[in-house]
Design a protein around this motif. Structure first.
Motif, mmCIF file in Angstrom:
data_model
loop_
_atom_site.group_PDB
_atom_site.id
_atom_site.type_symbol
_atom_site.label_atom_id
_atom_site.label_comp_id
_atom_site.label_asym_id
_atom_site.label_seq_id
_atom_site.Cartn_x
_atom_site.Cartn_y
_atom_site.Cartn_z
ATOM 1 N N GLY A 1 43.362 -42.691 -35.351
ATOM 2 C CA GLY A 1 44.569 -42.022 -34.891
ATOM 3 C C GLY A 1 44.410 -41.415 -33.508
ATOM 4 O O GLY A 1 45.300 -40.739 -33.018
ATOM 5 N N SER A 2 43.292 -41.661 -32.876
ATOM 6 C CA SER A 2 43.012 -41.088 -31.569
ATOM 7 C C SER A 2 42.529 -42.181 -30.627
ATOM 8 O O SER A 2 41.548 -42.865 -30.922
ATOM 9 C CB SER A 2 41.945 -40.000 -31.691
ATOM 10 N N ARG A 3 43.182 -42.314 -29.496
ATOM 11 C CA ARG A 3 42.796 -43.330 -28.521
ATOM 12 C C ARG A 3 41.379 -43.076 -28.008
ATOM 13 O O ARG A 3 40.568 -43.995 -27.908
ATOM 14 C CB ARG A 3 43.783 -43.343 -27.359
ATOM 15 N N ASP A 4 41.067 -41.826 -27.705
ATOM 16 C CA ASP A 4 39.750 -41.493 -27.162
ATOM 17 C C ASP A 4 38.637 -41.773 -28.169
ATOM 18 O O ASP A 4 37.603 -42.359 -27.817
ATOM 19 C CB ASP A 4 39.707 -40.026 -26.726
ATOM 20 N N ASP A 5 38.832 -41.363 -29.412
ATOM 21 C CA ASP A 5 37.829 -41.638 -30.443
ATOM 22 C C ASP A 5 37.680 -43.134 -30.658
ATOM 23 O O ASP A 5 36.563 -43.642 -30.822
ATOM 24 C CB ASP A 5 38.203 -40.963 -31.760
ATOM 25 N N ALA A 6 38.794 -43.857 -30.655
ATOM 26 C CA ALA A 6 38.758 -45.305 -30.839
ATOM 27 C C ALA A 6 37.978 -45.981 -29.711
ATOM 28 O O ALA A 6 37.152 -46.873 -29.969
ATOM 29 C CB ALA A 6 40.170 -45.872 -30.919
#
Length: 162
Positions: free
Chosen positions: A7-12
Motif C-alpha cells: 500500500g506504499s509506493r516507497d516501501d514497494a
C-alpha cells in the motif's frame, strides 16, 4: 505486486530493489531464462519479510504506547492516484473509483490466489512459469487462479456494467 501488498509506493520500491539486488547477487550466473521466475520468488519472500517486520514493529509500538494501537495513516496509494490528463474529469473520477474497488477486491484474496492472479493476469506469465515462480504445480496455479477469478467476479458483481 509489491505496491498491492504494501500500500506504499516507497516501501514497494525498496522491496523491489532488494529483490533485484538479491537476484543479481545470488543468481547472476544462472541462465537469463531462469531470472524472471527467480525474481518473483525472491520478491514474494521480501514481501513476506515486510509483513513480518511490520507485525513486530506494530507490536512494539503498541507496547510502547501502553496498549494504544499504532495509528494507520490510511493513505492508500491508489486513493491518491491521479487520473490520466487526457481524460475528462468525470471519466477520471470513475476510473479512480474502479481502480480503488478492484484493488480492494484483490487485496482481500488469500495470498496464493492473489499471487497467481497477479502473475497470470497482470504479468501475463504462462501457467508453467507461474508454477515455477510460486514453487508449486501447474495444477495448483490453475486452481488458485480459478478461485481468484471466481472470488473477484462474486465480489465485483455489483459493479458490472452490462
Amino acid at each position: 505486486m509489491a505496491k498491492m501488498a504494501t500500500g506504499s509506493r516507497d516501501d514497494a520500491l525498496d522491496i523491489v530493489q532488494d529483490a533485484m539486488f538479491k537476484l543479481v547477487e545470488k543468481y547472476s550466473a544462472n541462465h537469463n531464462s531462469e531470472w524472471r521466475p527467480l525474481f518473483y520468488r525472491i520478491l514474494n519472500s521480501k514481501i513476506t519479510d515486510y509483513y513480518r517486520r511490520n507485525a513486530v514493529k506494530n507490536r512494539l509500538i503498541s507496547l510502547a504506547s501502553f496498549g494504544m494501537k499504532a495509528s494507520d495513516d490510511g493513505a492508500d496509494l491508489i486513493d491518491r492516484a491521479v487520473g490520466r490528463k487526457t481524460e475528462e474529469p468525470e471519466y477520471g473520477a470513475t476510473r479512480e473509483l474502479q481502480i480503488k474497488i478492484l484493488s480492494r477486491a484483490i487485496a482481500k484474496l488469500p495470498a496464493r490466489q492473489r499471487e497467481a492472479f497477479m502473475l497470470r493476469c497482470w504479468d501475463g506469465m504462462s501457467t508453467t512459469m507461474a508454477a515455477n515462480t510460486m514453487g508449486c504445480s501447474e495444477g495448483s496455479v490453475k486452481t488458485h487462479y480459478s478461485r481468484a477469478m471466481h472470488s473477484l467476479r462474486d465480489s465485483l458483481e455489483d459493479y458490472r456494467y452490462d
